[in-house]
Design an enzyme around this catalytic site. Structure first.
Site, PDB file in Angstrom:
ATOM      1  CG  ASP A  91      -2.028   0.952   1.175  1.00  0.00           C
ATOM      2  OD1 ASP A  91      -2.276   1.511   0.085  1.00  0.00           O
ATOM      3  OD2 ASP A  91      -2.667   1.181   2.213  1.00  0.00           O
ATOM      4  CG  ASN A  96      -7.633  -2.558  -5.525  1.00  0.00           C
ATOM      5  OD1 ASN A  96      -6.694  -3.306  -5.300  1.00  0.00           O
ATOM      6  ND2 ASN A  96      -7.949  -1.588  -4.676  1.00  0.00           N
TER       7      ASN A  96
HETATM    8  C1  FPP Z   1      -2.324   0.144  -3.103  1.00  0.00           C
HETATM    9  O1  FPP Z   1      -1.713   1.428  -3.040  1.00  0.00           O
HETATM   10  C2  FPP Z   1      -1.701  -0.573  -4.181  1.00  0.00           C
HETATM   11  C3  FPP Z   1      -2.371  -1.195  -5.183  1.00  0.00           C
HETATM   12  C4  FPP Z   1      -3.830  -1.230  -5.301  1.00  0.00           C
HETATM   13  C5  FPP Z   1      -1.608  -1.880  -6.261  1.00  0.00           C
HETATM   14  C6  FPP Z   1      -0.463  -2.722  -5.800  1.00  0.00           C
HETATM   15  C7  FPP Z   1       0.250  -3.187  -6.979  1.00  0.00           C
HETATM   16  C8  FPP Z   1       1.591  -3.132  -7.157  1.00  0.00           C
HETATM   17  C9  FPP Z   1       2.537  -2.646  -6.128  1.00  0.00           C
HETATM   18  C10 FPP Z   1       2.165  -3.622  -8.423  1.00  0.00           C
HETATM   19  C11 FPP Z   1       2.581  -5.051  -8.233  1.00  0.00           C
HETATM   20  C12 FPP Z   1       3.079  -5.568  -9.464  1.00  0.00           C
HETATM   21  C13 FPP Z   1       3.112  -6.870  -9.782  1.00  0.00           C
HETATM   22  C14 FPP Z   1       3.729  -7.219 -11.046  1.00  0.00           C
HETATM   23  C15 FPP Z   1       2.545  -7.938  -8.937  1.00  0.00           C
HETATM   24  P1  FPP Z   1      -2.620   2.683  -3.305  1.00  0.00           P
HETATM   25  O2  FPP Z   1      -2.652   2.971  -4.750  1.00  0.00           O
HETATM   26  O3  FPP Z   1      -3.972   2.480  -2.704  1.00  0.00           O
HETATM   27  O4  FPP Z   1      -1.853   3.802  -2.541  1.00  0.00           O
HETATM   28  P2  FPP Z   1      -2.500   5.061  -1.841  1.00  0.00           P
HETATM   29  O5  FPP Z   1      -3.296   4.517  -0.689  1.00  0.00           O
HETATM   30  O6  FPP Z   1      -1.305   5.825  -1.405  1.00  0.00           O
HETATM   31  O7  FPP Z   1      -3.327   5.773  -2.860  1.00  0.00           O
END
Ligand code: FPP
Length: 238
Positions: free
Chosen positions: A15, A63
């Site tokens: 996250d 998501n």
């Molecule tokens: C949450 O952070 C993250 C996600 C919904 C996506 C996680 C995916 C990756 C790290 C890519 C992984 C890649 C592979 C190839 C498996 P957020 O976007 O909610 O962060 P925020 O809360 O700061 O907005």
């Protein structure tokens, strides 16, 4: 000094990509891209230090509510990773990575499902550690999917409802055959599990930190493991 115990199974909620990007004036997609780099680094490091199962939460059933551009950039990132992993197939096999894509298949683009299936098939004999990537994953939906399978067995007369045990539920989850997570890590300052490994986390130790996922390093994983070593796991006993 006692030797440090490395948890057999670690779960990670990746996250904070969006906030990391915002702090730098970048797009959310750039944040996910940076997060994907860290995912690869931690995935390799987990194998090096002897973790047996590592589960990364990459995309939840919730998501899909994100803006379509963000969802499609995440799918593209998964595609990119899959092609890259295919190119590095021999290297990953050498590292002993057995891949599993856990989650609800419905809703994931067909081409990605094919890439997941190929990767699982090609890595099935690797025996150092299991890498689970949770995509279109929801802990509650996973339990619903398990209950449906058990329901079919009851309908066909293969199973008597009175005989259902906790092990039967575990054996029908996407993580069937794997141990439950000993430690679940969530960076980015949020203190919840967000539908991650809902059944399996019943006795997991939880570790939270303010670090945003793209800033997470192997040293942070070591710190989480060191803290885990100070925990006294009683599993309801004394
Ligand atoms: C949450 O952070 C993250 C996600 C919904 C996506 C996680 C995916 C990756 C790290 C890519 C992984 C890649 C592979 C190839 C498996 P957020 O976007 O909610 O962060 P925020 O809360 O700061 O907005």
């Amino acid at each position: 000094m006692e030797e440090r115990r490395v948890p057999a199974h670690i779960g990670i909620i990746m996250d904070g990509n969006g906030r990391w990007a915002k702090q730098r004036g970048l797009s959310r997609s750039e944040g996910h891209k940076a997060g994907a780099k860290v995912f690869k680094q931690i995935c390799d490091y987990a194998g090096e230090i002897g973790i047996k199962v590592i589960t990364f939460y990459a995309f939840s059933t919730e998501n899909w509510k994100r803006p379509p551009e963000e969802v499609s950039s995440l799918m593209d990132l998964f595609r990119e990773y899959m092609h890259e992993a295919e190119d590095r197939k021999a290297e990953n096999l050498q590292k002993g990575m057995r891949m599993h894509f856990i989650g609800h298949r419905e809703g994931i683009p067909e081409d990605l499902l094919n890439l997941f299936d190929t990767s699982e098939e090609e890595s099935k004999d690797a025996d150092k550690y299991d890498v689970n990537i949770a995509i279109n994953y929801g802990g509650r939906l996973e339990i619903v999917d398990a209950v449906k399978q058990l329901g079919e067995k009851i309908k066909s007369g293969e199973l008597d409802p009175a005989d259902i045990t906790e092990s039967d539920i575990s054996a029908h989850l996407y993580t069937a055959g794997q141990s439950d997570p000993d430690l679940i890590i969530r960076p980015s300052g949020e203190y919840r599990l967000s539908n991650f490994l809902t059944w399996q986390s019943a006795y997991s130790e939880l570790w939270f930190s303010d670090i945003l996922w793209p800033d997470f390093t192997p040293a942070d994983l070591d710190k989480a493991i060191d803290d885990y070593n100070k925990r006294n796991r009683r599993f309801g006993g004394v």
